[in-house]
Design an enzyme around this catalytic site. Structure first.
Site, mmCIF file in Angstrom:
data_model
loop_
_atom_site.group_PDB
_atom_site.id
_atom_site.type_symbol
_atom_site.label_atom_id
_atom_site.label_comp_id
_atom_site.label_asym_id
_atom_site.label_seq_id
_atom_site.Cartn_x
_atom_site.Cartn_y
_atom_site.Cartn_z
ATOM 1 N N ARG A 194 0.926 -1.259 0.034
ATOM 2 C CA ARG A 194 0.082 0.013 -0.149
ATOM 3 C C ARG A 194 0.646 1.319 0.068
ATOM 4 O O ARG A 194 1.806 1.509 1.045
ATOM 5 C CB ARG A 194 -1.127 -0.068 1.402
ATOM 6 C CG ARG A 194 -1.581 1.149 1.399
ATOM 7 C CD ARG A 194 -2.841 1.126 0.433
ATOM 8 N NE ARG A 194 -3.952 1.960 0.519
ATOM 9 C CZ ARG A 194 -5.192 2.225 -0.350
ATOM 10 N NH1 ARG A 194 -5.293 1.221 -1.331
ATOM 11 N NH2 ARG A 194 -5.830 3.110 0.063
ATOM 12 N N GLU A 224 -17.735 -23.992 23.094
ATOM 13 C CA GLU A 224 -16.901 -24.751 23.877
ATOM 14 C C GLU A 224 -16.411 -24.034 25.109
ATOM 15 O O GLU A 224 -15.248 -24.274 25.708
ATOM 16 C CB GLU A 224 -15.748 -25.479 23.346
ATOM 17 C CG GLU A 224 -16.236 -26.262 22.023
ATOM 18 C CD GLU A 224 -14.900 -27.169 21.337
ATOM 19 O OE1 GLU A 224 -14.246 -27.490 22.263
ATOM 20 O OE2 GLU A 224 -15.261 -27.369 20.395
#
Length: 376
Positions: free
Chosen positions: A260, A356
């Site tokens: 970039r 979980e």
């Protein structure tokens, strides 16, 4: 894939070979899921089974499971999901099943011929599993299940559901575990649930589902222990999946920042960007260390591993959320554009802090273990 952690002494050459094999498999087999998520997940289970990787779910050590999940999650959240649910869904049979139950179901799970599911959560009982109300009544040697389960992964595509129900008494001691084939009369998929990272998820209804005596896993009243042991076996691997996703986010961030343009240089030349990348790398390695330690302890040490597993899962999922968020921020508008990898990761990572055992539950496990240690 960030593979430095595999060079650490927690792992053996067989673990490193597994990572290499899975990397090659992912490169050759993972494509875009398209609109048919159910069909794609079925296909993934079949392909993972054909390649032999699902045997890890029925007989592999925790380090192998962690490596598999980290590698798959780096490439595809759905591939990790398909693999992980074969393990979690069959885990109770692997740990507590009779030889007959193991012989009937585990080879089918390992080959990908049977899709497994873990049915514990209820509309009014999520993390507080001891308050579930789905009932299992003993009748002439058989069992009748009545109630509802919700947010069940693989709901609607599973071939069997390991289901937890109250068989007598209150609290955690009154629960039992059962193998419920998906085609059992009285078992219906009442609702398909859509979430931000699409995968098969459903609400199930059990309307006097009659099961034979040999559907019971373990002994009556052992259900809570069976569930907790199963979750503990795979808890470290949830952290490993988060590690894979976070590792991918860091790779994407470094690549984007290096390309970039910013002024006369690139985004990577900016001191603020460099500081952020350093923080991301630090958090990633810290998570990897906790996961490697917990997995090694679970495989090699005969000791209670709950605290280490909770720490690994908690730190890895929380830090992965921050790493991925930083990667999205670094990408700017592209980071929230559908189709960008970091946008996909941003949606995928969020559920890992919940399922979980939510992060709050992991903190309770850690604190209670510390307090127990203090008293003894």
């Amino acid at each position: 894939m960030v593979t430095d952690w595999l060079d650490w002494p927690f792992f053996e050459d067989r673990h490193r070979r597994l990572a290499e094999e899975l990397e090659k498999w992912c490169a050759a087999n993972l494509d875009e899921p398209g609109e048919d998520v159910d069909g794609y997940c079925r296909s993934l289970v079949g392909r993972l089974g054909d390649a032999g990787f699902l045997k890890l779910c029925t007989e592999g050590d925790v380090r192998s499971l962690a490596i598999a999940r980290a590698t798959l999650a780096y490439h595809s959240g759905l591939a990790d999901f398909a693999f992980a649910m074969q393990g979690l869904g069959s885990g109770a049979i692997r740990l507590f099943g009779t030889e007959e139950q193991k012989a009937e179901w585990l080879p089918k799970v390992a080959s990908g011929q049977a899709i497994a599911a873990f049915a514990m959560t209820e509309p009014e009982a999520g993390s507080d599993a001891a308050n579930m109300v789905t009932s299992a009544a003993s009748c002439d040697g058989a069992w009748d299940l009545t109630g509802e389960k919700t947010y069940i992964s693989n709901g609607g595509i599973a071939n069997f559901y390991v289901t937890f129900a109250r068989s007598g008494g209150e609290g955690s001691r009154g629960l039992s575990a059962f193998i419920v084939p998906a085609n059992s009369p009285g078992l219906t998929v009442e609702e398909r649930i859509e979430v931000i990272a699409p995968h098969p998820l459903a609400r199930l209804k059990y309307d006097d589902v009659r099961l034979p005596p040999d559907a019971l896993i373990g002994e009556p009243g052992e259900g809570f222990r069976i569930a907790m042991e199963t979750l503990n076996l795979f808890r470290v691997t949830v952290g490993a999946a988060a590690l894979g996703m976070a590792g991918r986010a860091l790779v994407e961030a470094v690549d984007f920042a290096s390309r970039r343009r910013l002024g006369q240089g690139t985004l990577a030349d900016n001191a603020v960007t460099q500081a952020k990348l350093a923080d991301m790398a630090l958090a990633l390695d810290a998570s990897a260390l906790l996961i490697a330690r917990a997995a090694w302890q679970q495989d090699e040490r005969s000791r209670d591993n709950r605290r280490a597993a909770a720490m690994a899962k908690l730190n890895a999922t929380e830090k992965a959320q921050k790493i991925i968020d930083a990667a999205v921020q670094m990408h700017g508008g592209m980071g929230v554009t559908k189709g960008a990898k970091v946008e996909e990761l941003y949606r995928e990572i969020r559920a890992l802090r919940i399922y979980e055992g939510a992060s709050e539950v992991q903190r309770q496990i850690i604190a209670r273990d510390l307090l127990k240690e203090q008293r003894t």
